[in-house]
Structure formats: structure tokens, C-alpha cells
Design an enzyme around this catalytic site. Structure first.
Site, PDB file in Angstrom:
ATOM      1  N   PHE A 198       0.864  -1.192   0.000  1.00 30.46           N
ATOM      2  CA  PHE A 198       0.000   0.000   0.000  1.00 30.46           C
ATOM      3  C   PHE A 198       0.893   1.232   0.000  1.00 30.46           C
ATOM      4  N   GLU A 221       4.989   9.432   0.988  1.00 29.91           N
ATOM      5  CA  GLU A 221       6.043   9.820   0.038  1.00 29.91           C
ATOM      6  C   GLU A 221       7.224  10.374   0.820  1.00 29.91           C
ATOM      7  N   ASP A 280      13.701  -2.564  31.483  1.00 27.75           N
ATOM      8  CA  ASP A 280      14.331  -2.110  32.718  1.00 27.75           C
ATOM      9  C   ASP A 280      14.382  -3.253  33.738  1.00 27.75           C
ATOM     10  N   GLU A 331       0.933   4.457  10.357  1.00 27.45           N
ATOM     11  CA  GLU A 331      -0.541   4.500  10.419  1.00 27.45           C
ATOM     12  C   GLU A 331      -1.037   5.729  11.172  1.00 27.45           C
ATOM     13  N   HIS A 378       1.600   9.075  16.797  1.00 30.91           N
ATOM     14  CA  HIS A 378       0.873   9.289  18.052  1.00 30.91           C
ATOM     15  C   HIS A 378       0.293  10.714  18.107  1.00 30.91           C
ATOM     16  N   PHE A 426      -4.700  21.195  11.868  1.00 33.75           N
ATOM     17  CA  PHE A 426      -3.906  20.973  10.656  1.00 33.75           C
ATOM     18  C   PHE A 426      -3.942  22.163   9.706  1.00 33.75           C
TER      19      PHE A 426
HETATM   20  P1  TGC Z   1      -9.215  15.906   6.229  1.00 34.48           P
HETATM   21  O1  TGC Z   1      -9.740  17.135   5.537  1.00 34.48           O
HETATM   22  O2  TGC Z   1      -9.236  15.819   7.695  1.00 34.48           O
HETATM   23  O3  TGC Z   1      -9.949  14.635   5.629  1.00 34.48           O
HETATM   24  C1  TGC Z   1     -10.223  14.445   4.249  1.00 34.48           C
HETATM   25  C2  TGC Z   1     -11.576  13.747   4.162  1.00 34.48           C
HETATM   26  O4  TGC Z   1     -11.466  12.457   4.759  1.00 34.48           O
HETATM   27  C3  TGC Z   1     -12.345  12.370   5.907  1.00 34.48           C
HETATM   28  N1  TGC Z   1     -11.608  11.628   6.923  1.00 34.48           N
HETATM   29  C4  TGC Z   1     -11.755  10.315   7.088  1.00 34.48           C
HETATM   30  N2  TGC Z   1     -12.600   9.443   6.506  1.00 34.48           N
HETATM   31  C5  TGC Z   1     -12.508   8.156   6.884  1.00 34.48           C
HETATM   32  N3  TGC Z   1     -11.627   7.754   7.816  1.00 34.48           N
HETATM   33  C6  TGC Z   1     -10.766   8.586   8.416  1.00 34.48           C
HETATM   34  N4  TGC Z   1      -9.887   8.136   9.324  1.00 34.48           N
HETATM   35  C7  TGC Z   1     -10.810   9.943   8.063  1.00 34.48           C
HETATM   36  N5  TGC Z   1     -10.121  11.060   8.435  1.00 34.48           N
HETATM   37  C8  TGC Z   1     -10.629  12.078   7.730  1.00 34.48           C
HETATM   38  C9  TGC Z   1     -12.674  13.783   6.275  1.00 34.48           C
HETATM   39  O5  TGC Z   1     -13.910  13.872   6.933  1.00 34.48           O
HETATM   40  C10 TGC Z   1     -12.695  14.447   4.914  1.00 34.48           C
HETATM   41  O6  TGC Z   1     -13.902  14.088   4.303  1.00 34.48           O
HETATM   42  P2  TGC Z   1     -14.633  15.063   3.254  1.00 34.48           P
HETATM   43  O7  TGC Z   1     -15.929  14.378   2.963  1.00 34.48           O
HETATM   44  O8  TGC Z   1     -14.791  16.368   3.984  1.00 34.48           O
HETATM   45  O9  TGC Z   1     -13.716  15.141   2.074  1.00 34.48           O
HETATM   46  O10 TGC Z   1      -7.768  15.679   5.614  1.00 34.48           O
HETATM   47  P3  TGC Z   1      -6.388  16.271   6.017  1.00 34.48           P
HETATM   48  O11 TGC Z   1      -5.589  16.422   4.775  1.00 34.48           O
HETATM   49  O12 TGC Z   1      -6.555  17.489   6.895  1.00 34.48           O
HETATM   50  O13 TGC Z   1      -5.851  14.996   6.801  1.00 34.48           O
HETATM   51  C11 TGC Z   1      -5.316  15.041   7.983  1.00 34.48           C
HETATM   52  C12 TGC Z   1      -5.155  13.649   8.628  1.00 34.48           C
HETATM   53  C13 TGC Z   1      -4.187  13.850   9.746  1.00 34.48           C
HETATM   54  C14 TGC Z   1      -6.466  13.166   9.192  1.00 34.48           C
HETATM   55  C15 TGC Z   1      -4.731  12.503   7.699  1.00 34.48           C
HETATM   56  O14 TGC Z   1      -4.131  12.901   6.560  1.00 34.48           O
HETATM   57  C16 TGC Z   1      -3.929  11.441   8.389  1.00 34.48           C
HETATM   58  O15 TGC Z   1      -4.513  10.532   8.966  1.00 34.48           O
HETATM   59  N6  TGC Z   1      -2.552  11.487   8.356  1.00 34.48           N
HETATM   60  C17 TGC Z   1      -1.719  10.380   8.818  1.00 34.48           C
HETATM   61  C18 TGC Z   1      -1.198   9.639   7.614  1.00 34.48           C
HETATM   62  C19 TGC Z   1      -1.165   8.172   7.837  1.00 34.48           C
HETATM   63  O16 TGC Z   1      -1.759   7.599   8.717  1.00 34.48           O
HETATM   64  N7  TGC Z   1      -0.474   7.475   6.957  1.00 34.48           N
HETATM   65  C20 TGC Z   1      -0.405   6.055   7.013  1.00 34.48           C
HETATM   66  C21 TGC Z   1       0.275   5.477   5.776  1.00 34.48           C
HETATM   67  S1  TGC Z   1       0.015   3.730   5.620  1.00 34.48           S
HETATM   68  C22 TGC Z   1       0.982   3.038   6.798  1.00 34.48           C
HETATM   69  O17 TGC Z   1       1.564   3.669   7.622  1.00 34.48           O
HETATM   70  C23 TGC Z   1       1.029   1.579   6.789  1.00 34.48           C
HETATM   71  S2  TGC Z   1       1.981   0.843   8.006  1.00 34.48           S
HETATM   72  C24 TGC Z   1       1.434  -0.709   7.767  1.00 34.48           C
HETATM   73  C25 TGC Z   1       2.015  -1.764   8.563  1.00 34.48           C
HETATM   74  O18 TGC Z   1       3.159  -2.185   8.290  1.00 34.48           O
HETATM   75  O19 TGC Z   1       1.289  -2.267   9.464  1.00 34.48           O
HETATM   76  P1  FAD Z   2       6.391  13.262   9.457  1.00 36.25           P
HETATM   77  O1  FAD Z   2       5.014  13.405   8.945  1.00 36.25           O
HETATM   78  O2  FAD Z   2       7.461  14.042   8.792  1.00 36.25           O
HETATM   79  O3  FAD Z   2       6.388  13.584  11.019  1.00 36.25           O
HETATM   80  C1  FAD Z   2       7.586  13.817  11.752  1.00 36.25           C
HETATM   81  C2  FAD Z   2       7.196  14.292  13.156  1.00 36.25           C
HETATM   82  O4  FAD Z   2       6.457  15.528  13.054  1.00 36.25           O
HETATM   83  C3  FAD Z   2       6.296  13.313  13.896  1.00 36.25           C
HETATM   84  O5  FAD Z   2       6.618  13.324  15.258  1.00 36.25           O
HETATM   85  C4  FAD Z   2       4.897  13.883  13.686  1.00 36.25           C
HETATM   86  O6  FAD Z   2       4.000  13.513  14.726  1.00 36.25           O
HETATM   87  C5  FAD Z   2       5.214  15.375  13.725  1.00 36.25           C
HETATM   88  N1  FAD Z   2       4.181  16.157  13.002  1.00 36.25           N
HETATM   89  C6  FAD Z   2       3.877  16.150  11.678  1.00 36.25           C
HETATM   90  N2  FAD Z   2       2.860  16.977  11.428  1.00 36.25           N
HETATM   91  C7  FAD Z   2       2.494  17.518  12.607  1.00 36.25           C
HETATM   92  C8  FAD Z   2       1.474  18.431  13.016  1.00 36.25           C
HETATM   93  N3  FAD Z   2       0.599  18.953  12.146  1.00 36.25           N
HETATM   94  N4  FAD Z   2       1.421  18.782  14.322  1.00 36.25           N
HETATM   95  C9  FAD Z   2       2.273  18.232  15.228  1.00 36.25           C
HETATM   96  N5  FAD Z   2       3.249  17.353  14.917  1.00 36.25           N
HETATM   97  C10 FAD Z   2       3.338  16.998  13.615  1.00 36.25           C
HETATM   98  N6  FAD Z   2       3.409   4.242   4.668  1.00 36.25           N
HETATM   99  C11 FAD Z   2       2.668   3.730   3.654  1.00 36.25           C
HETATM  100  O7  FAD Z   2       2.043   4.449   2.884  1.00 36.25           O
HETATM  101  N7  FAD Z   2       2.583   2.381   3.485  1.00 36.25           N
HETATM  102  C12 FAD Z   2       3.242   1.500   4.285  1.00 36.25           C
HETATM  103  O8  FAD Z   2       3.122   0.276   4.085  1.00 36.25           O
HETATM  104  C13 FAD Z   2       4.058   2.017   5.335  1.00 36.25           C
HETATM  105  N8  FAD Z   2       4.767   1.177   6.124  1.00 36.25           N
HETATM  106  C14 FAD Z   2       5.641   1.691   7.047  1.00 36.25           C
HETATM  107  C15 FAD Z   2       6.489   0.831   7.736  1.00 36.25           C
HETATM  108  C16 FAD Z   2       7.415   1.348   8.647  1.00 36.25           C
HETATM  109  C17 FAD Z   2       8.355   0.420   9.340  1.00 36.25           C
HETATM  110  C18 FAD Z   2       7.442   2.734   8.903  1.00 36.25           C
HETATM  111  C19 FAD Z   2       8.387   3.302   9.912  1.00 36.25           C
HETATM  112  C20 FAD Z   2       6.606   3.590   8.220  1.00 36.25           C
HETATM  113  C21 FAD Z   2       5.709   3.090   7.266  1.00 36.25           C
HETATM  114  N9  FAD Z   2       4.890   3.936   6.496  1.00 36.25           N
HETATM  115  C22 FAD Z   2       4.110   3.421   5.493  1.00 36.25           C
HETATM  116  C23 FAD Z   2       5.020   5.379   6.637  1.00 36.25           C
HETATM  117  C24 FAD Z   2       4.284   5.943   7.837  1.00 36.25           C
HETATM  118  O9  FAD Z   2       2.914   5.942   7.660  1.00 36.25           O
HETATM  119  C25 FAD Z   2       4.828   7.374   8.058  1.00 36.25           C
HETATM  120  O10 FAD Z   2       6.150   7.224   8.547  1.00 36.25           O
HETATM  121  C26 FAD Z   2       3.972   8.167   9.024  1.00 36.25           C
HETATM  122  O11 FAD Z   2       2.711   8.464   8.472  1.00 36.25           O
HETATM  123  C27 FAD Z   2       4.669   9.491   9.450  1.00 36.25           C
HETATM  124  O12 FAD Z   2       5.169  10.167   8.352  1.00 36.25           O
HETATM  125  P2  FAD Z   2       6.704  10.668   8.342  1.00 36.25           P
HETATM  126  O13 FAD Z   2       7.560   9.518   8.715  1.00 36.25           O
HETATM  127  O14 FAD Z   2       6.929  11.303   7.035  1.00 36.25           O
HETATM  128  O15 FAD Z   2       6.793  11.720   9.504  1.00 36.25           O
END
Ligand code: TGC
Ligand code: FAD
Length: 388
Positions: free
Chosen positions: A133, A137, A340, A367, A370, A387
């Protein structure tokens, strides 16, 4: 009967149904027999135990809570318990299952065409095919809405350009769900391994999730047939819906890692003698063990209720954020306390604690970090977005 009896101070076992107990027991027995004996070797080598994939598929752990197309369709509590047990083995295994089920099979099921579902879902469920997935970036992690990846329609193809970073399963995947902007709107695309212009490279030097494959994906004028667009994706919201599924599993998984650390610390504390007494007799050590048990118990109840809410269609994405945020933070705290209590032994892999501790550092960040979940909840209760 397996060796590990679980951590169940409140008799939560009694709140589980038969199907839930069976799913948990099957996953627990699998982890005891096939994961715990080998995981340190893979963690040391920094490789993923890929030979486990067919077994994980056969046991129905991939997309376990999804229905139709021959998928198991267990309820969300049973699914959560499977994630808990897999992560008690190692976060890398739960990560593999989370990505495959919640981030690849789920979007195909919800946003895919009939042909995409029929082709991919059975193969992904069995583990015959592996998925990844790509949302994050190099320059856009917490803020995926600003992504640079772009697709342009040219005849019956899309031409995709961009880079995805930190992608779990990236280099071993047969198919990547890639999120990119098409006419300014974020859409999901199925990009198959081997398509010209699609290159993966595994990220080296990780001290966390060492037994998981994490990769960079790059797309340079990558031509994708139009039928590989996930037709029902509509903006970032579609990607966030997938994250809800994975974050839910992580909340349970963190309990598994915490239980492993607590069990190791409790057993060690009862055996380790200093000043002529087991260290478990010292008040400060008891306080740590009690804190660990208290937080595990709270996290278990939180997960169970969230699972029931999810099964009744009442779970909001902010409920899931709270559970991911709390349970991973507490698991990390528990892992550090266990480290610890083990003293110097806490830093070697004779015990599972340091491995879980290092893994949880990633789980805390991926995901949604925190702090991002804190702000998602802050917005929910105040109505004000931090945001913007
Ligand atoms: P924002 O304007 O807040 O939201 C855009 C639209 O989406 C809606 N929405 C959601 N809908 C469903 N589920 C959610 N959790 C939702 N959160 C928001 C929202 O209501 C809005 O809808 P609409 O109808 O108005 O368009 O968007 P934003 O750009 O301000 O976003 C901020 C934020 C922080 C919520 C979001 O971008 C975010 O969650 N950032 C964190 C990124 C993240 O989690 N990345 C994960 C990458 S994948 C990964 O890490 C896999 S690890 C896998 C593994 O190995 O286990
Ligand atoms: P950044 O977004 O640059 O954040 C850096 C720091 O700034 C953090 O402490 C954050 O909390 C803080 N910060 C950022 N914005 C704010 C704000 N507005 N206010 C306060 N603090 C803020 N992604 C995928 O798409 N697919 C995957 O399968 C996937 N797998 C992963 C596996 C591993 C092992 C790891 C480590 C990451 C993976 N990720 C994946 C990426 C992961 O989702 C991102 O690392 C995560 O979303 C945070 O993005 P970043 O690392 O760019 O940190």
C-alpha cells in the site's frame, strides 16, 4: 493446550464467543509453534520469514474480517484477537497481515471493479499473491493530501510518476495499491510487479521491524491500463478508510506485544535474585509490574468494546484513533519497563523484550503518528482542526 495462557486479569475470556476463542487459540498455537522458535533468527538477519505466508493464508488470517469471494468473514473481535496473537509473535508478522488484509484486500473489496475483486481477492487471501500500500512519500508522511504522485490519462492507459516511501512488503509485493492524483483528485491504482517504470528498493539499516520488508517504490512514466484504476476511490477519504481498518488491527496487535513483554518481565522478576531476594519482592518492581498489568487490562477492554462497536456499525474513525494512540503508547511504555526489569538481559534477544520495544517505535509512527492521532481527537472534541 499452548504454553502461553494469556494475560486476563478481568476474566475477559468470559466475554468472548466460541468463534472468537477459536480464532484466538488457532493464532496463538500457530505463533507458539511456528513463529517464536524462528523469529530471532529473522530479526537478526533482517529478513522476513516468507515461508510462513502460505500457512498464514491457509489459516484464514489474511483479510479474516472481510466477506464474500470466499473470504473468512469472521467478526471484528475474532479478527482483532488474531492480530493480537500475531503481534505477540512479532510486529512484522502482524504488519504483513495488516497490509495484506486491511490495506490491499479491503480497498479492492470496497473500491474495486468486479473483475479486480474476482481476480485478486482469492489469491491475496491464500497468500499466493502479496500486496503493498503506497500512500506515504519522501516529502509527505503525516500530510498525504499534499502528495506529489500524479497520474495522467493517455488513451487507454494512465501514466504514473512519483515516489512512495517506507512501504511495507514493497519489494516482495505482486501488486501495489498506489495513491496518486488524477485531475487533482487522489485515486487508488493497482500497479503490478514488473510493469516497466516501476522499481522497488528495500530500505536498509532499520533497527525496528527488522523482520519486515520496508521499501521505496518509484514510478517513472509507468503505463498502467485504465482497468487498473480502483473505480470507486474518491479522494483522500478512500485511503483514510483503509487506514481505519489497519489502525483497528494495530490497536489489538499492540496488546499482544505488551503481553509478551509483561510475561517475560514477570517471570524474570520472580526468578532473579538480588540482595538475597527475588527482585519481584521489591516494591518498586511490583509497582512496575502492576502498572503493566493495569494498562494491558485497560487496553484489552478498550479493544473489545471497540470491536463490538465496529461489528454493530457504530465505530467512528476517531474511536479507532483513540485506541491506536493509547494502546501503542502503553505497549511501548510496558516494553520499556520490561526492558528495565530485565536489567542487562533486557538488551539482548535471549528475551523478546528488546525486539518488541524496537518494533513498537515504528508502530508508534506508522498508520498516523501518536501526535497526529492526538490532533485528530483534538479536532473531534473541539471542532477546531490543528492541521489548517
Ligand atoms: P481531512 O480534511 O481531515 O480529511 C479528508 C476527508 O477524509 C475524511 N476523513 C476520514 N474518513 C474516513 N476515515 C478517516 N480516518 C478519516 N479522516 C478524515 C474527512 O472527513 C474528509 O472528508 P470530506 O468528505 O470532507 O472530504 O484531511 P487532512 O488532509 O486534513 O488529513 C489530515 C489527517 C491527519 C487526518 C490525515 O491525513 C492522516 O490521517 N494522516 C496520517 C497519515 C497516515 O496515517 N499514513 C499512514 C500510511 S500507511 C501506513 O503507515 C502503513 S503501516 C502498515 C504496517 O506495516 O502495518
Ligand atoms: P512526518 O510526517 O514528517 O512527522 C515527523 C514528526 O512531526 C512526527 O513526530 C509527527 O507527529 C510530527 N508532526 C507532523 N505533522 C504535525 C502536526 N501537524 N502537528 C504536530 N506534529 C506533527 N506508509 C505507507 O504508505 N505504506 C506503508 O506500508 C508504510 N509502512 C511503514 C512501515 C514502517 C516500518 C514505517 C516506519 C513507516 C511506514 N509507512 C508506510 C510510513 C508511515 O505511515 C509514516 O512514517 C507516518 O505516516 C509518518 O510520516 P513521516 O515519517 O513522514 O513523519
Amino acid at each position: 493446550m499452548t504454553k502461553f495462557q494469556g494475560v486476563d486479569f478481568y476474566g475477559i475470556e468470559g466475554l468472548l464467543g466460541e468463534e472468537e476463542r477459536m480464532a484466538r487459540n488457532t493464532a496463538r498455537a500457530f505463533v507458539e509453534a511456528e513463529v517464536l522458535p524462528i523469529i530471532d533468527k529473522y530479526n537478526r538477519e533482517g529478513t522476513f520469514p516468507g515461508h510462513l505466508i502460505p500457512k498464514v493464508g491457509e489459516l484464514g488470517f489474511l483479510g479474516a474480517n472481510l466477506s464474500g469471494y470466499g473470504l473468512p468473514g469472521v467478526n471484528n473481535v475474532a479478527y482483532g484477537l488474531i492480530m493480537q496473537e500475531l503481534e505477540r509473535g512479532d510486529s512484522s508478522l502482524r504488519s504483513f497481515a495488516s497490509v495484506q488484509g486491511a490495506l490491499v484486500m479491503y480497498p479492492i473489496l470496497i473500491f474495486g471493479s468486479e473483475a479486480q475483486k474476482e481476480y485478486w481477492l482469492p489469491k491475496l487471501a491464500s497468500g499466493e499473491k502479496i500486496g503493498c500500500f503506497g500512500l506515504t512519500e519522501p516529502d509527505y508522511g503525516s500530510d498525504p493530501a499534499s502528495m506529489a504522485a500524479k497520474a495522467v490519462r493517455v488513451g487507454d492507459h494512465f501514466v504514473l510518476n512519483g515516489t512512495k516511501m517506507w512501504i511495507t512488503n514493497g519489494s516482495i509485493a505482486d501488486v501495489a495499491i498506489v495513491w496518486a492524483k488524477l485531475d487533482g483528485q487522489i485515486r487508488g491504482f493497482l500497479v503490478e510487479k514488473g510493469v516497466p517504470g516501476f522499481i522497488t528498493s528495500e530500505i536498509q539499516g532499520k533497527f525496528s521491524l527488522r523482520a519486515s520488508v520496508t521499501s521505496e517504490l518509484s514510478f517513472e512514466d509507468c503505463w498502467i491500463p485504465v482497468e487498473n484504476l480502483l473505480p470507486k476511490t474518491e479522494g483522500l477519504k478512500s485511503a483514510l478508510m483503509c487506514l481505519n481498518q489497519a489502525r483497528y488491527g494495530i490497536a489489538w496487535g499492540a496488546v499482544g506485544a505488551a503481553m509478551a513483554c509483561y510475561e517475560a518481565a514477570l517471570n524474570y522478576a520472580k526468578e532473579r535474585v538480588q540482595f538475597g531476594k527475588p527482585i519481584a519482592s521489591f516494591q518498586l518492581v511490583q509497582r512496575k509490574l502492576v502498572h503493566m498489568l493495569t494498562e494491558i487490562t485497560k487496553a484489552q477492554l478498550l479493544c473489545l468494546h471497540l470491536g463490538r462497536l465496529k461489528d454493530s456499525g457504530k465505530a467512528r474513525h476517531t474511536h479507532i484513533s483513540l485506541a491506536k494512540m493509547n494502546n501503542v503508547e502503553k505497549a511501548l511504555e510496558i516494553a520499556r519497563m520490561a526492558r528495565d526489569i530485565l536489567g542487562a538481559y533486557g538488551i539482548v534477544d535471549d528475551y523478546p523484550v528488546i525486539r518488541h520495544l524496537c518494533n513498537l517505535e515504528s508502530v508508534y509512527t506508522y498508520e498516523g503518528t501518536h501526535d497526529i492521532h492526538t490532533l485528530i481527537l483534538g479536532q473531534d472534541i473541539t471542532g477546531i482542526s490543528a492541521f489548517e
